[in-house]
Scaffold this active site. Structure first.
Site, PDB file in Angstrom:
ATOM      1  N   HIS A  47       1.050  -1.329  -0.322  1.00  0.00           N
ATOM      2  CA  HIS A  47      -0.070   0.167  -0.091  1.00  0.00           C
ATOM      3  C   HIS A  47       0.793   1.377   0.084  1.00  0.00           C
ATOM      4  O   HIS A  47       0.824   1.945   0.451  1.00  0.00           O
ATOM      5  CB  HIS A  47      -0.888  -0.274   1.247  1.00  0.00           C
ATOM      6  CG  HIS A  47      -2.073  -0.985   1.060  1.00  0.00           C
ATOM      7  ND1 HIS A  47      -2.680  -1.565   2.028  1.00  0.00           N
ATOM      8  CD2 HIS A  47      -2.550  -1.014  -0.185  1.00  0.00           C
ATOM      9  CE1 HIS A  47      -3.644  -2.790   1.642  1.00  0.00           C
ATOM     10  NE2 HIS A  47      -3.918  -2.447   0.439  1.00  0.00           N
ATOM     11  N   HIS A  80      -0.924  -7.917   2.010  1.00  0.00           N
ATOM     12  CA  HIS A  80      -1.445  -8.376   2.252  1.00  0.00           C
ATOM     13  C   HIS A  80      -2.360  -9.353   2.504  1.00  0.00           C
ATOM     14  O   HIS A  80      -3.934  -8.777   3.449  1.00  0.00           O
ATOM     15  CB  HIS A  80      -2.800  -7.254   2.699  1.00  0.00           C
ATOM     16  CG  HIS A  80      -2.411  -6.354   1.368  1.00  0.00           C
ATOM     17  ND1 HIS A  80      -1.677  -5.121   0.511  1.00  0.00           N
ATOM     18  CD2 HIS A  80      -3.303  -6.357   0.938  1.00  0.00           C
ATOM     19  CE1 HIS A  80      -2.007  -5.069   0.039  1.00  0.00           C
ATOM     20  NE2 HIS A  80      -3.097  -5.419  -0.762  1.00  0.00           N
ATOM     21  N   HIS A 130     -11.158  -3.112   4.782  1.00  0.00           N
ATOM     22  CA  HIS A 130      -9.678  -3.433   3.872  1.00  0.00           C
ATOM     23  C   HIS A 130      -8.522  -5.004   3.591  1.00  0.00           C
ATOM     24  O   HIS A 130     -10.220  -5.356   4.166  1.00  0.00           O
ATOM     25  CB  HIS A 130      -8.364  -3.094   5.269  1.00  0.00           C
ATOM     26  CG  HIS A 130      -7.424  -2.975   5.254  1.00  0.00           C
ATOM     27  ND1 HIS A 130      -6.338  -4.107   5.000  1.00  0.00           N
ATOM     28  CD2 HIS A 130      -6.617  -1.746   5.016  1.00  0.00           C
ATOM     29  CE1 HIS A 130      -4.811  -3.704   4.985  1.00  0.00           C
ATOM     30  NE2 HIS A 130      -5.774  -2.635   4.761  1.00  0.00           N
ATOM     31  N   GLU A 132      -6.974  -6.887   4.102  1.00  0.00           N
ATOM     32  CA  GLU A 132      -6.033  -7.945   4.617  1.00  0.00           C
ATOM     33  C   GLU A 132      -7.415  -8.525   5.379  1.00  0.00           C
ATOM     34  O   GLU A 132      -7.478  -9.921   5.626  1.00  0.00           O
ATOM     35  CB  GLU A 132      -5.676  -7.618   5.968  1.00  0.00           C
ATOM     36  CG  GLU A 132      -4.750  -8.370   7.162  1.00  0.00           C
ATOM     37  CD  GLU A 132      -3.836  -7.372   8.115  1.00  0.00           C
ATOM     38  OE1 GLU A 132      -3.639  -6.780   7.462  1.00  0.00           O
ATOM     39  OE2 GLU A 132      -4.225  -8.827   9.259  1.00  0.00           O
ATOM     40  N   THR A 168      -3.836  -6.937  12.053  1.00  0.00           N
ATOM     41  CA  THR A 168      -1.768  -7.183  11.974  1.00  0.00           C
ATOM     42  C   THR A 168      -1.639  -5.410  12.159  1.00  0.00           C
ATOM     43  O   THR A 168      -0.858  -5.342  13.050  1.00  0.00           O
ATOM     44  CB  THR A 168      -1.490  -8.164  10.784  1.00  0.00           C
ATOM     45  OG1 THR A 168      -1.382  -6.568   9.738  1.00  0.00           O
ATOM     46  CG2 THR A 168      -1.116  -8.855  10.670  1.00  0.00           C
ATOM     47  N   CYS A 199       0.999  -7.401  14.281  1.00  0.00           N
ATOM     48  CA  CYS A 199       2.256  -7.632  14.249  1.00  0.00           C
ATOM     49  C   CYS A 199       3.173  -6.727  15.202  1.00  0.00           C
ATOM     50  O   CYS A 199       3.485  -5.450  15.443  1.00  0.00           O
ATOM     51  CB  CYS A 199       3.061  -7.756  12.763  1.00  0.00           C
ATOM     52  SG  CYS A 199       3.701  -6.179  12.068  1.00  0.00           S
ATOM     53  N   SER A 227      -2.799   2.717   3.304  1.00  0.00           N
ATOM     54  CA  SER A 227      -1.697   2.259   4.560  1.00  0.00           C
ATOM     55  C   SER A 227      -2.071   2.235   5.553  1.00  0.00           C
ATOM     56  O   SER A 227      -2.488   3.065   5.722  1.00  0.00           O
ATOM     57  CB  SER A 227      -0.365   2.485   3.890  1.00  0.00           C
ATOM     58  OG  SER A 227      -0.027   2.192   5.846  1.00  0.00           O
ATOM     59  N   ASN A 229      -1.083   0.503   7.946  1.00  0.00           N
ATOM     60  CA  ASN A 229      -0.268   1.113   9.754  1.00  0.00           C
ATOM     61  C   ASN A 229       0.005   2.702   9.716  1.00  0.00           C
ATOM     62  O   ASN A 229       0.253   3.313  10.050  1.00  0.00           O
ATOM     63  CB  ASN A 229       0.485  -0.033   9.239  1.00  0.00           C
ATOM     64  CG  ASN A 229       1.978   0.410   8.367  1.00  0.00           C
ATOM     65  OD1 ASN A 229       2.081   1.141   8.431  1.00  0.00           O
ATOM     66  ND2 ASN A 229       1.849  -0.359   6.984  1.00  0.00           N
ATOM     67  N   SER A 271       5.338   0.428   4.700  1.00  0.00           N
ATOM     68  CA  SER A 271       5.262   0.447   3.593  1.00  0.00           C
ATOM     69  C   SER A 271       6.024   1.683   2.497  1.00  0.00           C
ATOM     70  O   SER A 271       5.771   1.938   1.560  1.00  0.00           O
ATOM     71  CB  SER A 271       3.677  -0.080   2.836  1.00  0.00           C
ATOM     72  OG  SER A 271       3.205   0.758   3.057  1.00  0.00           O
TER      73      SER A 271
HETATM   74  S1  SF4 Z   1       2.957  -4.615   8.990  1.00  0.00           S
HETATM   75 FE1  SF4 Z   1       3.442  -6.601   9.666  1.00  0.00          FE
HETATM   76  S2  SF4 Z   1       1.928  -7.430   8.584  1.00  0.00           S
HETATM   77 FE2  SF4 Z   1       2.051  -6.345   7.862  1.00  0.00          FE
HETATM   78  S3  SF4 Z   1       3.222  -6.759   6.129  1.00  0.00           S
HETATM   79 FE3  SF4 Z   1       5.025  -5.183   7.961  1.00  0.00          FE
HETATM   80  S4  SF4 Z   1       5.042  -7.468   9.028  1.00  0.00           S
HETATM   81 FE4  SF4 Z   1       4.108  -7.844   8.093  1.00  0.00          FE
END
Ligand code: SF4
Length: 288
Positions: A47, A80, A130, A132, A168, A199, A227, A229, A271
């Site tokens: 992403h 993802h 999302h 994922e 995650t 994660c 993204s 995260n 990412s």
């Molecule tokens: S943020 Fe965590 S779950 Fe997502 S791709 Fe990276 S290591 Fe994998």
């Protein structure tokens, strides 16, 4: 008199996480080893539009669905995760599949299957739309997706066994908060498996974002709004420092934002490529 240069504090956790790094490396290798052949990805491999532009420059084509991909092509399945039903359709077509699902996401899919096999109703705490979550949902038929505390149903799990997992990239605090509300609103649940599947990389960045945002005048989170995260880091930063901004690239009003600022914290989503972070930091240094 010249103003002293701004103090720029760069988080330890910046650039690609292991899962994204692995996905991009495999995608680049696949493209390099197959010149002249159709290489597609199902949606973005990761992403970040800037990183995807680079992969497109190497020859990657991005398809919205398996239906539009010509037979004989190579198909990269994203980091993802991909729903099992889609993998089955892709496998039924004459395509060579290259699955770059992050190993952690793959392990969460296995946890979903295991919970189902043990008779648990699966509850996923995450964003329903999302990619994922769509992939995880397919591994836990009949699961319930909950995005926030308001969505927690009351008295739904009257006598059952449930298994709760997290997206995650979810914030650990938010995950645990929603778990508490589920248990409070559903006192008759007999057995609960709580699997903290946030994660480690995401959790580490979130902790660092929280600490860094509290120390600086301006907090910048580099990454794409697509993204999850990255958005989470910006939310967490904003919860302790109202002057937190998500920066996609060294453009727009970044120069104005940093001008005259004495201390700037910088972190990136998992990412965000390091070359993009360097470009943004270069722009900060020039203008702060
Ligand atoms: S943020 Fe965590 S779950 Fe997502 S791709 Fe990276 S290591 Fe994998």
């Amino acid at each position: 008199m010249k103003r002293p240069a701004a103090k720029i504090v760069i988080a330890k956790n910046t650039g690609f996480c292991k899962g994204v790094k692995r996905a991009v490396q495999i995608a680049e290798r696949t493209l390099a080893e197959n010149p002249g052949r159709n290489v597609y990805s199902l949606g973005p491999v990761i992403h970040n539009p800037e990183a995807m532009r680079k992969l497109s420059g190497l020859g990657l084509k991005v398809a919205k669905s398996v239906a539009g991909i010509p037979e004989g092509s190579i198909l990269i399945l994203p980091s993802h995760g991909t729903p099992e039903s889609v993998i089955t359709v892709a496998a039924g077509k004459r395509l060579k599949l290259v699955d770059v699902t992050c190993p952690h996401v793959a392990s969460v899919k296995r946890i979903c299957r295991d919970l189902c096999a043990r008779g648990r109703k699966v509850v996923i705490i995450g964003e329903a739309e999302h990619a994922e979550i769509k992939a995880l949902k397919d591994s836990a038929p009949g699961c319930i997706i909950i995005e926030n505390e308001e969505q927690v149903p009351e008295g739904l799990f009257t006598s059952g066994k449930i298994g709760i997992i997290s997206q995650t990239t979810q914030s650990k605090d938010r995950f645990l908060g929603i778990v508490g509300v589920i248990l409070k609103k559903n006192p008759l649940v007999k057995e609960v498996d709580i699997c903290n599947t946030v994660c480690r990389d995401s959790a580490g960045r979130q902790e660092e974002a929280k600490k860094l945002a509290a120390q600086v005048e301006l907090m910048l989170v580099i990454g794409s709004a697509t993204s999850a995260n990255t958005r989470r880091l910006a939310e967490i930063g904003a919860s302790v420092n109202g002057n937190t901004h998500l920066v996609e690239k060294p453009a727009g009003n970044l120069a104005d934002k940093v001008k005259g600022t004495r201390s700037i914290g910088v972190i990136s989503g998992a990412s965000t490529p390091s070359w993009l972070i360097e470009e943004v930091i270069g722009c900060i240094k020039e203008n702060a």
